[in-house]
Design a protein around this motif. Sequence first.
Motif, PDB file in Angstrom:
ATOM      1  N   VAL A  31      84.300  62.656  44.317  1.00 19.40           N
ATOM      2  CA  VAL A  31      84.787  63.954  44.847  1.00 19.40           C
ATOM      3  C   VAL A  31      85.975  63.759  46.099  1.00 19.40           C
ATOM      4  N   LEU A  32      86.997  64.041  45.915  1.00 19.27           N
ATOM      5  CA  LEU A  32      87.937  63.995  46.914  1.00 19.27           C
ATOM      6  C   LEU A  32      87.737  65.310  48.052  1.00 19.27           C
ATOM      7  N   GLY A  33      87.825  65.020  49.254  1.00 16.46           N
ATOM      8  CA  GLY A  33      88.003  66.052  50.310  1.00 16.46           C
ATOM      9  C   GLY A  33      89.262  66.467  51.005  1.00 16.46           C
ATOM     10  N   SER A  34      89.759  67.365  51.012  1.00 16.73           N
ATOM     11  CA  SER A  34      91.248  67.786  51.548  1.00 16.73           C
ATOM     12  C   SER A  34      90.854  68.484  52.896  1.00 16.73           C
ATOM     13  N   GLY A  35      91.434  67.669  54.120  1.00 15.05           N
ATOM     14  CA  GLY A  35      91.430  68.271  55.239  1.00 15.05           C
ATOM     15  C   GLY A  35      92.824  68.368  55.670  1.00 15.05           C
ATOM     16  N   GLU A  36      92.991  68.704  57.213  1.00 16.74           N
ATOM     17  CA  GLU A  36      94.090  68.823  57.871  1.00 16.74           C
ATOM     18  C   GLU A  36      94.646  67.419  58.571  1.00 16.74           C
ATOM     19  N   GLY A  37      95.408  66.970  57.869  1.00 18.21           N
ATOM     20  CA  GLY A  37      95.882  65.690  58.373  1.00 18.21           C
ATOM     21  C   GLY A  37      94.840  64.361  58.302  1.00 18.21           C
ATOM     22  N   GLU A  38      94.070  64.634  57.404  1.00 23.09           N
ATOM     23  CA  GLU A  38      92.866  63.743  56.891  1.00 23.09           C
ATOM     24  C   GLU A  38      92.329  63.958  55.676  1.00 23.09           C
ATOM     25  N   ASN A  39      92.041  63.011  54.690  1.00 20.31           N
ATOM     26  CA  ASN A  39      91.382  63.251  53.510  1.00 20.31           C
ATOM     27  C   ASN A  39      90.372  61.970  53.301  1.00 20.31           C
ATOM     28  N   PHE A  40      89.545  62.373  52.181  1.00 22.10           N
ATOM     29  CA  PHE A  40      88.054  61.736  51.906  1.00 22.10           C
ATOM     30  C   PHE A  40      87.949  61.592  50.592  1.00 22.10           C
ATOM     31  N   CYS A  41      86.924  60.624  50.463  1.00 22.53           N
ATOM     32  CA  CYS A  41      86.643  60.289  48.944  1.00 22.53           C
ATOM     33  C   CYS A  41      85.237  59.911  49.147  1.00 22.53           C
ATOM     34  N   VAL A  42      84.271  60.543  48.409  1.00 25.36           N
ATOM     35  CA  VAL A  42      82.618  60.435  48.475  1.00 25.36           C
ATOM     36  C   VAL A  42      82.127  60.466  46.984  1.00 25.36           C
ATOM     37  N   SER A  43      80.825  60.016  47.065  1.00 23.35           N
ATOM     38  CA  SER A  43      80.278  60.179  45.970  1.00 23.35           C
ATOM     39  C   SER A  43      79.478  61.672  45.717  1.00 23.35           C
ATOM     40  N   ASP A  44      79.248  62.076  46.773  1.00 23.45           N
ATOM     41  CA  ASP A  44      78.514  63.392  46.878  1.00 23.45           C
ATOM     42  C   ASP A  44      79.098  64.321  48.007  1.00 23.45           C
ATOM     43  N   VAL A  45      79.179  65.760  47.746  1.00 24.43           N
ATOM     44  CA  VAL A  45      79.676  66.750  48.195  1.00 24.43           C
ATOM     45  C   VAL A  45      78.968  66.642  49.784  1.00 24.43           C
ATOM     46  N   ALA A  46      77.673  66.332  49.815  1.00 23.60           N
ATOM     47  CA  ALA A  46      77.031  66.648  50.957  1.00 23.60           C
ATOM     48  C   ALA A  46      77.544  65.605  52.095  1.00 23.60           C
ATOM     49  N   ALA A  47      78.302  64.479  51.715  1.00 26.91           N
ATOM     50  CA  ALA A  47      79.037  63.867  53.074  1.00 26.91           C
ATOM     51  C   ALA A  47      80.220  64.295  53.451  1.00 26.91           C
ATOM     52  N   LEU A  48      80.651  65.311  52.725  1.00 26.70           N
ATOM     53  CA  LEU A  48      81.896  66.125  53.291  1.00 26.70           C
ATOM     54  C   LEU A  48      81.699  67.148  54.152  1.00 26.70           C
ATOM     55  N   LEU A  49      80.456  67.822  54.224  1.00 24.00           N
ATOM     56  CA  LEU A  49      80.020  69.203  54.909  1.00 24.00           C
ATOM     57  C   LEU A  49      80.595  69.257  56.318  1.00 24.00           C
ATOM     58  N   PRO A  50      80.239  68.130  57.260  1.00 21.92           N
ATOM     59  CA  PRO A  50      80.740  68.110  58.656  1.00 21.92           C
ATOM     60  C   PRO A  50      82.325  68.490  58.777  1.00 21.92           C
ATOM     61  N   TYR A  51      83.045  68.012  57.651  1.00 22.46           N
ATOM     62  CA  TYR A  51      84.456  67.749  57.982  1.00 22.46           C
ATOM     63  C   TYR A  51      85.301  68.851  57.160  1.00 22.46           C
ATOM     64  N   THR A  52      85.049  69.128  55.875  1.00 18.14           N
ATOM     65  CA  THR A  52      85.772  70.112  55.107  1.00 18.14           C
ATOM     66  C   THR A  52      84.832  70.687  53.994  1.00 18.14           C
ATOM     67  N   ARG A  53      85.474  72.125  53.602  1.00 15.35           N
ATOM     68  CA  ARG A  53      84.869  72.554  52.405  1.00 15.35           C
ATOM     69  C   ARG A  53      85.756  72.618  51.083  1.00 15.35           C
ATOM     70  N   LYS A  54      86.781  71.860  51.396  1.00 17.39           N
ATOM     71  CA  LYS A  54      88.052  72.089  50.428  1.00 17.39           C
ATOM     72  C   LYS A  54      87.948  70.569  49.520  1.00 17.39           C
ATOM     73  N   VAL A  55      87.240  70.745  48.130  1.00 21.22           N
ATOM     74  CA  VAL A  55      86.995  69.726  47.415  1.00 21.22           C
ATOM     75  C   VAL A  55      87.854  69.669  46.050  1.00 21.22           C
ATOM     76  N   LEU A  56      88.145  68.403  45.733  1.00 21.71           N
ATOM     77  CA  LEU A  56      88.342  68.111  44.142  1.00 21.71           C
ATOM     78  C   LEU A  56      87.539  67.352  43.218  1.00 21.71           C
ATOM     79  N   TYR A  57      87.365  67.634  42.225  1.00 23.59           N
ATOM     80  CA  TYR A  57      86.270  66.773  41.541  1.00 23.59           C
ATOM     81  C   TYR A  57      87.169  66.075  40.496  1.00 23.59           C
ATOM     82  N   LEU A  58      87.121  64.572  40.409  1.00 17.78           N
ATOM     83  CA  LEU A  58      87.752  63.852  39.576  1.00 17.78           C
ATOM     84  C   LEU A  58      87.216  63.866  38.246  1.00 17.78           C
ATOM     85  N   GLU A  59      88.007  63.987  37.223  1.00 15.72           N
ATOM     86  CA  GLU A  59      87.704  63.919  35.790  1.00 15.72           C
ATOM     87  C   GLU A  59      87.587  62.634  35.245  1.00 15.72           C
ATOM     88  N   GLU A  60      86.919  62.389  34.070  1.00 13.90           N
ATOM     89  CA  GLU A  60      87.042  60.985  33.554  1.00 13.90           C
ATOM     90  C   GLU A  60      88.331  60.308  33.295  1.00 13.90           C
TER      91      GLU A  60
END
Length: 608
Positions: free
Chosen positions: A179-208
Amino acid sequence: MCGIVGYIGERDVVDVLLDGMRRMEYRGYDSAGMALLDGDRFEVVREIGRVAELEKVVLGRGLTGRLGIGHTRWATHGGVTVENAHPQSDGSGRFVLVHNGIIENYLDLKEELEAQGDQFLSQTDTEVVVHYLARLYSGDMLQALVELQKRLRGSYALVILRRDDPDGFFCVRRGSPLVLGSGEGENFCVSDVAALLPYTRKVLYLEEGDIAQVSRGGLRIWDEEGTVKVPPVHEVDWDVSMVDKGGYSHFMLKEINEQGAVVRSSLKGRIEGGRVDLSDELQWTAETVASWRSLHIVACGTSYYASLVAERALSRWTDLDVRVDIASEYRHRTVRTDAKTLAVFVSQSGETADTIAAQRVARGLGAHCLAITNVRGSTLAREVHDTLLLKAGPEIGVAATKTFMGQMSVLYLLALYLGRLRGGITAAEESRLVEELNQLPYKVEATVAREESLSELARIYAERRDFLFLGRGYSFPVALEGALKLKEISYVHAEGYAAGEMKHGPIALLDEKVPVITVIPRDSLYEKTLSNILEAKARKSPIIALGTDGDDLLKSYADHIITVPWTDEAFTPFLTVIPLQLFAYHVAKRRGCDIDKPRNLAKSVTVE
């Protein structure tokens, strides 16, 4: 099943990586590691054990930065050693990467690379991947990753740092979640949305097969052939407080206590005027529903036991031919599935590898596929025709509790909805059942409040090594789930059995050292289950009876009695499972077990 986190931005990357790894540690906790890119130099730290062990080393070395990747491991290829921990690097030190999944053809690839002179320091398939990437790379990272995917067989989520690229990192996803997380001047990639919650609510799910470039300035995504994609951005409705313990000693206990709220949330907006209405979520026509002849429910683990409970309700309220199957079996045998089949796939995470594969089999044969999951953007939810969400919020404890409750709730709503649409239940009967369904959250909360008696029972039996759990009808799957919970977190041998089958083998194990926990609410099979208690008692087994308030008859049959409020027979599993969850919790606590992170287990089984 490992946990991956990648970050680029203005925050201290060490803090972000450690926080994300702690939040995803339920995905694996054999070892942990991180890699930071400092100028044109990698700082790689790996440690055996929990994230806390890694944290000591990282903080002791005073590492800092703005770009890095982290990993918490559930071991597959290779033992639990520092050499096998992630990140892994190629021989030249140009790349480091972290990996979740299994590369099925890694031995063939390894032989090919060894023939070209490559040497390996670990036993992992991951090191083979990073070496192979280094061989393929000739200046165009996107092209190298397109070619890499053509060579790899299996499941993988990869996050890759390149030494000469201080502007970000690349991700590749096939079979394992990213899952990718989109923030202001920062971006994330995680296995689980739970790890993004302190930083951003905007997510993109990668497909196969998707490839992503994550930089400070934004996110770029391509498909497996290298064609640009623009996937939608989703807004996550979970709150960061949902992934904190909230004053409880363990996530498991917190989640047990949340179960009344879970039932309430699952029912909200789905009951109207004394009947179940799922038409806002399921755009089913009367003709489509009437065309179905069979209903397959497919799941793993606790989700499978929730499905077994629902099988009984579906058989009672509909005329469909209902069967429940374990996903790992369903996907590998000949199944009679076609356009006249409604196939329901139950998975808390929506990323369970066997369940996803089973869904692909059923859909390929023409079945109408429905997912029941807790994660809106999960792989399973994206691949099926329809989805019903649990609305349970994130579950952090490895041993599922509140999601079992949520799965039963949604499956029962489905059963009542199908029953009405197919004429298997009268309006008056549906109204009566819905009224009792509306009362369940309060009865669940009243049952949870009886925790103290379960703590005392655990004190008495915490050192026993074997347990037999019995139940009939709706209570049989509850017995299976109770035994599973005790095994998962207490490391105690426990067997769940249909009470009527006790004489076909298990009775040989009984003596004064083997307690028998019998789930025996006041239902249509009550007297038959009483006879099974007598049979166990005659073999000198201590008897723990889980019955209904006011059942004085049990006093002459059992050594210990636990009771729950009265409810309709069909709804008894919602209440009777709670004392078994609490008993397992308190036994594990007294035995000094790591309740939220039991050995050898991970929350989401994303590999076969």
